[in-house]
Design an enzyme around this catalytic site. Sequence first.
Site, short mmCIF file in Angstrom:
data_model
loop_
_atom_site.label_atom_id
_atom_site.label_comp_id
_atom_site.label_asym_id
_atom_site.label_seq_id
_atom_site.Cartn_x
_atom_site.Cartn_y
_atom_site.Cartn_z
CD GLU A 139 0.02 40.91 62.37
OE1 GLU A 139 0.73 41.86 62.00
OE2 GLU A 139 -0.28 39.96 61.62
CG ASP B 22 6.18 33.93 66.43
OD1 ASP B 22 7.10 33.12 66.25
OD2 ASP B 22 6.04 34.95 65.75
CG HIS C 125 4.55 41.18 62.32
ND1 HIS C 125 3.91 41.07 61.10
CD2 HIS C 125 5.42 40.16 62.35
CE1 HIS C 125 4.38 40.03 60.45
NE2 HIS C 125 5.31 39.45 61.18
CG ASP D 166 2.45 44.08 59.77
OD1 ASP D 166 3.52 43.63 60.26
OD2 ASP D 166 1.35 43.52 59.95
C1 GLP Z 1 6.84 36.07 60.69
C2 GLP Z 1 7.36 35.82 62.10
C3 GLP Z 1 8.23 36.95 62.59
C4 GLP Z 1 9.22 37.34 61.52
C5 GLP Z 1 8.48 37.89 60.32
C6 GLP Z 1 9.38 38.31 59.18
O1 GLP Z 1 5.56 36.55 60.63
N1 GLP Z 1 6.33 35.58 63.05
O2 GLP Z 1 8.88 36.58 63.80
O3 GLP Z 1 10.12 38.31 61.99
O4 GLP Z 1 7.59 36.90 59.85
O5 GLP Z 1 9.71 37.22 58.40
P1 GLP Z 1 10.84 37.18 57.32
O6 GLP Z 1 12.11 37.07 58.10
O7 GLP Z 1 10.57 35.95 56.52
O8 GLP Z 1 10.76 38.43 56.54
#
Ligand code: GLP
Length: 236
Positions: free
Chosen positions: A143, A67, A138, A136
């Site tokens: 989402e 992404d 995702h 959440d």
């Molecule tokens: C972001 C990314 C995700 C990631 C998520 C969790 O929103 N788009 O790919 O898995 O956050 O992030 P973190 O690893 O900082 O908890």
Amino acid sequence: MKFIKVKNYEQMSRQAANIISAQVIIKPDSVLGLATGSTPIGTYKQLIKWCQKGDVDFSEVTSVNLDEYVGLDIENDQSYRYFMNTNFFDSINIKKENTYVPNGKADNLEEECANYDAFIKSIGGIDLQLLGIGLDGHIGFNEPADCFEKNTHVVDLHESTIKANARFFESVDDVPKKAVTMGMVSIMQAKKILLIANGKNKEEILNKALFGPITPEIPASILQLHPDITVIFSEE
Ligand code: GLP
């Protein structure tokens, strides 16, 4: 599903890096699906060490990222392209031209999304997809919604995601409101999936996603249907 519980972030990162290097050693021209966020940083650090020692070689690897924020320049230190360059690509021997991150600044985002899926298909799909999980549920930026989105698409980020990601920006107002994300088809068609999660605050959503009902309200729950998924969780 293979569920591995480890003691701490270091162990999670090492185990994940082991699985990724095994993939690259067995198939040097692997297509790796890569993720951003704070969770995979330790995994990338470990892979950098092994690559610099000569134990793993990324010269034939192609990478496709999940992404990217809409509207951020790639020089912006919060863009996911910048994240991948500085946390991983700049320090390993992957060819930059073989690293792909969706272009969140494309004039025609719909075309960008369609091209991204077509490209992934044209290279034979993803061999190993690394995933984190949002609070959440995702994955990528898929989402919670009424249905699973199949293809790469533009998404309106949820308030909770914007808040969660605000820690990386100067203020919550600086967090982009939209992103481009790979959809469920490219993720689910990956031959193997490696999901990593770290911290007590991820435990509840991880349990719901992996052991609760499969629902688009918890996008990661679709992973229960994948035939070859490894989950590494560290509760520390
Ligand atoms: C972001 C990314 C995700 C990631 C998520 C969790 O929103 N788009 O790919 O898995 O956050 O992030 P973190 O690893 O900082 O908890």
